[in-house]
Design an enzyme around this catalytic site. Structure first.
Site, short mmCIF file in Angstrom:
data_model
loop_
_atom_site.label_atom_id
_atom_site.label_comp_id
_atom_site.label_asym_id
_atom_site.label_seq_id
_atom_site.Cartn_x
_atom_site.Cartn_y
_atom_site.Cartn_z
N HIS A 3 6.51 -13.22 64.80
CA HIS A 3 5.11 -12.17 63.80
C HIS A 3 5.15 -10.54 63.88
O HIS A 3 5.05 -10.39 62.88
CB HIS A 3 4.82 -12.59 65.46
CG HIS A 3 3.99 -13.95 65.26
ND1 HIS A 3 3.31 -15.09 64.65
CD2 HIS A 3 4.89 -14.74 66.41
CE1 HIS A 3 3.71 -16.08 65.23
NE2 HIS A 3 4.70 -16.35 66.42
O1 RIB Z 1 0.55 -15.02 68.26
C1 RIB Z 1 1.63 -14.39 68.29
C2 RIB Z 1 1.75 -12.38 69.27
O2 RIB Z 1 1.21 -12.50 70.44
C3 RIB Z 1 2.94 -11.74 69.29
O3 RIB Z 1 2.31 -10.25 68.98
C4 RIB Z 1 3.78 -11.68 70.19
O4 RIB Z 1 4.33 -10.71 70.68
C5 RIB Z 1 2.48 -11.75 70.91
O5 RIB Z 1 1.75 -10.45 71.19
#
Ligand code: RIB
Ligand code: CA
Length: 314
Positions: free
Chosen positions: A239
């Site tokens: 992500h």
């Molecule tokens: O939902 C994904 C996010 O949540 C990313 O930033 C992961 O590292 C967590 O922080």
């Protein structure tokens, strides 16, 4: 043009990939600020220093920040990122100490020092950014904009039915960010979950001897286990690297604007980022209007993964 950024992170596995990507793909990291989120802020800070050490970026200042959300108790995600936040892969932690422990103050100081030059890139809960907005209401005028990984507009959440971790971990801070008059590019699960890591990318990371790939492969195993349980195949979703990729090169995607708000009620939809998809309009409309966000329309997944591989030397 080189993107000069302050990277606000909660360094777990995908934050680490994002840091590696940023370093290789030409971002100028003015500072890393750290928040609670995947792990406690002290662990996240240590991990940020550890990844910067790996990258030979020991001169990038790291500031620890908020140890809990504004209006709810702390919750962390060791079940996804490991007790040490880096997949419990036995990574040797950095022995360096952060430069300071007032991340929000440092964000304000840095943007005042270089007005109009810096982009905020937030890949964890938005507590530090929310606090910086409270300290300096002119923050939106002082930065180029903010790119954040968070939310799940029109798709399921990853913590609750509708809640994505970064927004869900501090809904009030996220609402402060949305209420401000700046260009908020939101890279949410509607974009990231559509771009899981392809098998060939995984194979190349596994085979590479580059220290960055070795680090990534070792730390990713528990993360892959976790995604295997939800997606039914061995892959994962980087992500945060995707958000950083768009902060560095916005041309990897096309965008649209939507009005949005965060559900801050106490019910089970708390922490949902709600985008009004009924009235989505093509850019350019005014992305700096309060309560308006930009979301990704089309994303060049193939090019993104080419760059991920390059960043890992794989
Ligand atoms: O939902 C994904 C996010 O949540 C990313 O930033 C992961 O590292 C967590 O922080
Ligand atoms: Ca993160």
């Amino acid at each position: 043009m080189t993107t000069q950024m302050i990277l606000d992170c909660d360094t777990g596995v995908d934050d680490a990939l994002a840091l590696i990507y940023a370093a290789d793909q030409g971002a100028r990291l003015r500072a890393c600020t750290v928040t609670h989120g995947n792990v406690g802020v002290e662990v996240g800070t240590r991990n940020t220093l550890t990844v910067l050490d790996l990258l030979g970026l020991g001169t990038v200042p790291v500031y620890a920040g908020a140890s809990r959300p504004l209006a709810q108790p702390l919750e962390t995600s060791e079940h996804v990122h490991g007790q040490d936040g880096l997949g419990d892969a036995g990574v040797e932690p950095s022995t360096r100490q952060p430069t300071g422990d007032l991340a929000a103050v440092e964000i304000v100081r840095s943007v005042r020092e270089a007005p109009g030059e810096l982009t905020l890139v937030a890949i964890g809960p938005l507590t530090n950014i929310g606090l910086a907005l409270l300290l300096e209401p002119r923050l939106p005028e002082l930065v180029c904009g903010i790119v954040l990984m968070g939310g799940a507009v029109g798709v399921p959440g990853n913590v609750t039915e509708l809640g994505e971790a970064n927004i869900w971990h501090d809904p009030e801070a996220a609402q402060l960010v949305l209420d401000a008059a700046w260009d908020v590019l939101v890279v949410g699960l509607e974009t990231t979950m559509a771009a899981p890591m392809p098998d060939e990318v995984l194979r190349r990371i596994e085979r590479s001897a580059d220290p960055r790939a070795r680090f990534a492969w070792a730390t990713m195993q528990g993360y892959l286990d976790s995604y295997e349980q939800t997606l039914g195949r061995r892959t994962c979703v980087p992500h945060d690297a995707l958000a950083v990729a768009l902060a560095i090169d916005p041309d990897l995607a096309t965008y649209r604007c939507v009005e949005a708000f965060v559900e801050t009620g106490r019910g089970r939809t708390r922490g949902a980022l709600v985008g009004d998809l009924r009235r989505s309009v093509p850019v350019p409309s005014d992305p700096t209007a309060p309560g308006v966000i930009r979301i990704v329309d089309r994303f060049d997944t193939d090019e993104f993964y080419r760059r991920v591989l390059a960043s890992l030397g794989a």
